[in-house]
Design a protein around this motif. Structure first.
Motif, mmCIF file in Angstrom:
data_model
loop_
_atom_site.group_PDB
_atom_site.id
_atom_site.type_symbol
_atom_site.label_atom_id
_atom_site.label_comp_id
_atom_site.label_asym_id
_atom_site.label_seq_id
_atom_site.Cartn_x
_atom_site.Cartn_y
_atom_site.Cartn_z
ATOM 1 N N LEU A 154 -1.572 -5.745 5.438
ATOM 2 C CA LEU A 154 -0.999 -4.450 4.795
ATOM 3 C C LEU A 154 -1.718 -3.437 4.401
ATOM 4 C CD1 LEU A 154 0.736 -6.897 2.057
ATOM 5 C CD2 LEU A 154 1.946 -5.749 3.889
ATOM 6 N N SER A 155 -1.223 -1.960 4.804
ATOM 7 C CA SER A 155 -1.866 -0.650 4.584
ATOM 8 C C SER A 155 -1.628 -0.506 2.963
ATOM 9 C CB SER A 155 -1.226 0.185 5.250
ATOM 10 O OG SER A 155 -1.476 -0.081 6.703
ATOM 11 N N CYS A 156 -2.578 -0.236 2.185
ATOM 12 C CA CYS A 156 -2.519 -0.262 0.615
ATOM 13 C C CYS A 156 -3.182 1.191 0.127
ATOM 14 C CB CYS A 156 -3.057 -1.259 -0.112
ATOM 15 S SG CYS A 156 -2.541 -2.992 0.335
ATOM 16 N N ALA A 157 -2.291 2.067 -0.290
ATOM 17 C CA ALA A 157 -3.132 3.091 -0.877
ATOM 18 C C ALA A 157 -3.758 2.919 -2.231
ATOM 19 C CB ALA A 157 -1.859 4.255 -1.176
ATOM 20 N N THR A 158 -5.003 3.260 -2.336
ATOM 21 C CA THR A 158 -5.669 3.072 -3.816
ATOM 22 C C THR A 158 -5.231 3.845 -4.945
ATOM 23 O OG1 THR A 158 -7.765 2.474 -2.398
ATOM 24 C CG2 THR A 158 -8.299 2.958 -4.627
ATOM 25 N N GLU A 159 -4.926 3.097 -6.008
ATOM 26 C CA GLU A 159 -4.419 4.171 -6.926
ATOM 27 C C GLU A 159 -5.152 5.433 -7.426
ATOM 28 O OE1 GLU A 159 -1.697 3.784 -8.843
ATOM 29 O OE2 GLU A 159 -0.991 1.626 -8.433
ATOM 30 N N THR A 163 9.822 -10.471 0.300
ATOM 31 C CA THR A 163 9.497 -8.947 0.105
ATOM 32 C C THR A 163 8.149 -9.182 -0.901
ATOM 33 O OG1 THR A 163 11.789 -8.353 0.220
ATOM 34 C CG2 THR A 163 10.246 -6.818 -1.024
ATOM 35 N N ILE A 164 7.179 -8.080 -0.412
ATOM 36 C CA ILE A 164 6.053 -7.857 -1.118
ATOM 37 C C ILE A 164 5.822 -6.287 -1.780
ATOM 38 C CG2 ILE A 164 3.412 -7.837 -1.013
ATOM 39 C CD1 ILE A 164 4.052 -10.088 1.429
ATOM 40 N N THR A 165 5.768 -6.384 -2.886
ATOM 41 C CA THR A 165 5.785 -4.958 -3.712
ATOM 42 C C THR A 165 4.406 -4.339 -3.838
ATOM 43 O OG1 THR A 165 5.535 -5.931 -5.940
ATOM 44 C CG2 THR A 165 7.805 -5.848 -4.945
ATOM 45 N N ARG A 166 4.316 -2.962 -3.904
ATOM 46 C CA ARG A 166 3.089 -2.399 -4.068
ATOM 47 C C ARG A 166 2.127 -2.845 -5.305
ATOM 48 N NH1 ARG A 166 4.012 3.417 -6.724
ATOM 49 N NH2 ARG A 166 5.567 2.823 -8.256
ATOM 50 N N GLU A 167 3.296 -3.324 -6.361
ATOM 51 C CA GLU A 167 2.540 -3.550 -7.729
ATOM 52 C C GLU A 167 1.938 -5.063 -7.562
ATOM 53 O OE1 GLU A 167 5.920 -1.180 -8.695
ATOM 54 O OE2 GLU A 167 5.601 -2.975 -7.383
ATOM 55 N N GLN A 168 2.252 -5.923 -6.404
ATOM 56 C CA GLN A 168 1.718 -7.120 -6.117
ATOM 57 C C GLN A 168 0.352 -7.012 -5.573
ATOM 58 O OE1 GLN A 168 5.202 -8.835 -4.434
ATOM 59 N NE2 GLN A 168 4.941 -10.672 -5.740
ATOM 60 N N MET A 169 0.083 -5.865 -4.854
ATOM 61 C CA MET A 169 -0.864 -5.450 -4.006
ATOM 62 C C MET A 169 -1.784 -4.527 -4.603
ATOM 63 S SD MET A 169 -0.676 -7.275 -1.314
ATOM 64 C CE MET A 169 -2.270 -6.881 -0.407
ATOM 65 N N ASP A 170 -1.555 -4.342 -5.846
ATOM 66 C CA ASP A 170 -2.437 -3.348 -6.703
ATOM 67 C C ASP A 170 -2.521 -1.848 -6.007
ATOM 68 O OD1 ASP A 170 -2.950 -5.078 -8.837
ATOM 69 O OD2 ASP A 170 -4.254 -6.053 -7.928
ATOM 70 N N ALA A 171 -1.515 -1.583 -5.460
ATOM 71 C CA ALA A 171 -1.359 -0.566 -4.316
ATOM 72 C C ALA A 171 -0.642 0.629 -5.266
ATOM 73 C CB ALA A 171 -0.952 -0.459 -3.214
ATOM 74 N N GLU A 172 -0.714 1.814 -4.716
ATOM 75 C CA GLU A 172 0.103 3.312 -5.289
ATOM 76 C C GLU A 172 1.334 3.185 -4.165
ATOM 77 O OE1 GLU A 172 -0.751 7.948 -5.457
ATOM 78 O OE2 GLU A 172 -1.740 6.747 -6.943
ATOM 79 N N SER A 173 0.916 2.769 -2.876
ATOM 80 C CA SER A 173 2.106 2.766 -1.941
ATOM 81 C C SER A 173 1.733 1.684 -0.984
ATOM 82 C CB SER A 173 2.116 4.304 -1.390
ATOM 83 O OG SER A 173 3.207 4.344 -0.577
ATOM 84 N N ARG A 228 10.677 2.721 1.456
ATOM 85 C CA ARG A 228 9.990 3.845 0.670
ATOM 86 C C ARG A 228 11.102 4.644 0.224
ATOM 87 N NH1 ARG A 228 8.891 9.302 1.223
ATOM 88 N NH2 ARG A 228 6.506 9.886 0.959
ATOM 89 N N ARG A 229 10.692 5.065 -0.889
ATOM 90 C CA ARG A 229 11.418 6.133 -1.911
ATOM 91 C C ARG A 229 10.703 7.344 -1.710
ATOM 92 N NH1 ARG A 229 10.978 1.973 -6.026
ATOM 93 N NH2 ARG A 229 13.119 0.564 -6.070
ATOM 94 N N PRO A 230 11.213 8.673 -2.145
ATOM 95 C CA PRO A 230 10.521 9.697 -2.145
ATOM 96 C C PRO A 230 9.191 9.858 -2.915
ATOM 97 C CG PRO A 230 12.808 10.146 -2.302
ATOM 98 C CD PRO A 230 12.626 8.695 -2.617
ATOM 99 N N VAL A 231 8.364 10.643 -2.609
ATOM 100 C CA VAL A 231 7.069 10.919 -3.466
ATOM 101 C C VAL A 231 7.521 11.182 -4.710
ATOM 102 C CG1 VAL A 231 5.070 12.665 -3.655
ATOM 103 C CG2 VAL A 231 5.828 11.745 -1.593
ATOM 104 N N GLY A 232 6.981 10.675 -5.695
ATOM 105 C CA GLY A 232 7.230 10.775 -7.386
ATOM 106 C C GLY A 232 8.397 9.649 -7.630
ATOM 107 N N GLU A 233 8.925 8.969 -6.729
ATOM 108 C CA GLU A 233 9.916 8.003 -7.109
ATOM 109 C C GLU A 233 9.420 6.609 -6.564
ATOM 110 O OE1 GLU A 233 13.800 8.771 -6.241
ATOM 111 O OE2 GLU A 233 13.556 10.877 -6.384
ATOM 112 N N GLY A 234 8.214 6.489 -6.158
ATOM 113 C CA GLY A 234 7.639 4.881 -5.584
ATOM 114 C C GLY A 234 7.131 4.961 -4.155
ATOM 115 N N ARG A 235 7.060 6.059 -3.429
ATOM 116 C CA ARG A 235 6.717 6.179 -2.497
ATOM 117 C C ARG A 235 7.015 4.779 -1.557
ATOM 118 N NH1 ARG A 235 0.819 7.778 -2.799
ATOM 119 N NH2 ARG A 235 0.751 7.682 -0.415
ATOM 120 N N GLY A 236 5.968 4.223 -0.791
ATOM 121 C CA GLY A 236 6.149 2.914 -0.211
ATOM 122 C C GLY A 236 6.154 1.893 -1.128
#
Length: 303
Positions: free
Chosen positions: A109-114, A81-91, A54-62
């Motif tokens: 995987l716990s995924c935040a909906t955009e 490694t699986i990225t948030r972009e690959q999961m269509d997730a905000e975090s 994880r990075r800080p809020v505003g810099e990518g989060r999880g």
């Protein structure tokens, strides 16, 4: 057994940061940068570990979940490694790694909906932990318009899959940091039946704002859970570890009036405790720990 005796009985499974080794360092040594939220499995002579970066809020989060392998439980090599972009997730938040009875592997995987406060849980399946393909994901816990669902703990016992998940109210976005732990069961780990709230906070106590189960053990006729708790919204991200128990996995009672384990630094964060029984004997602890610089690192201890 009284509550005080229960806590003492379980003390041997609680983190002692002075005994710990650092398994994964945060990507940057600064506040808001974390390596943690672990889920571990011992199999085939290795410890397999899934964890969130994880990075800080505003810099990518999880921004990613890594899956790694270790022969000694402390030094890990990354398999994928699986990225948030690959999961269509905000975090991305805490993953759950599971070995299925037929030898295959699952990664929940716990995924935040955009663009929302909503969370859902998706699953990937593979023959080997290095082969998880985000393109094959399936949603297993969609949540609903009023509830976000994430941070699953899954225990298979006999023919039954048991699941505890952190659930967040969504009606008021300013209150969405609140959390309780709900309980569900399944015959296959894919189709789940909910049985209500297993653990919630206690007004006026250190866990009043939220309770998130992080690890569960069945001990005879009782269920023991370790959980993350916080008293206020300001303590979000710096939860400390508590203990709960009961005879019904759908009804857990917190033990004691104070956290059972915490960091000595900053907000005291010591969270996402996971316990892994080793085939050779002993138990490995993995958890996320707040450092003096505000970063979180992933630590391990052998019991």
């Amino acid at each position: 057994m009284s509550m005080d005796e229960d806590v003492r009985h379980l003390a041997g499974l609680l983190p002692d940061p002075d005994r710990a080794a650092v398994a994964v360092v945060p990507p940057v040594s600064a506040d808001g940068h974390w390596a943690g939220a672990p889920s571990a499995v011992a199999a085939d002579g290795f410890v397999y570990l899934a964890y969130r970066l994880r990075r800080p809020v505003g810099e990518g989060r999880g921004y990613a979940v890594a899956v790694a392998r270790s022969a000694d439980g402390e030094r890990f090599e990354t398999l994928t490694t699986i990225t948030r972009e690959q999961m269509d997730a905000e975090s991305l938040e805490r993953p759950t790694l599971v070995r299925v009875a037929d030898g295959r592997w699952r990664l929940y995987l716990s995924c935040a909906t955009e663009g929302t406060k909503h969370w859902r849980v998706e699953v990937l399946e593979a023959g080997d932990p290095s082969e998880f393909d985000p393109g094959s994901r399936t949603t297993v816990l969609p949540g609903d318009p009023k509830t976000g669902v994430k941070d699953t703990v899954i225990v298979r016992r006999g023919a039954t899959w048991h699941l505890w998940a952190s659930c967040h109210p969504l009606a008021d976005p300013d209150e969405a940091d609140q959390m309780v732990t709900d309980y569900a069961t399944s015959a296959d780990g894919l189709e789940w039946t909910w049985h209500g709230t297993a653990l919630s906070g206690r007004p006026g106590m250190w866990d009043a704002r939220g309770t998130r189960v992080s690890a569960v053990r069945f001990e005879g006729d009782r269920v023991v859970a370790f959980y993350d708790g916080r008293a206020t919204a300001a303590e979000n991200y710096e939860e400390r570890t508590g203990i709960a128990a009961g005879t019904d996995p759908a009804a857990l009672t917190p033990l004691g009036d104070a956290p059972a384990a915490e960091s000595a630094h900053r907000g005291g964060g010591l969270r996402y405790l996971d316990l892994v029984e080793l085939p050779s004997g002993g138990i490995r602890l993995y958890y996320e720990y707040t450092r003096p610089d505000g970063a979180h690192e992933l630590r391990t201890e052998l019991r």
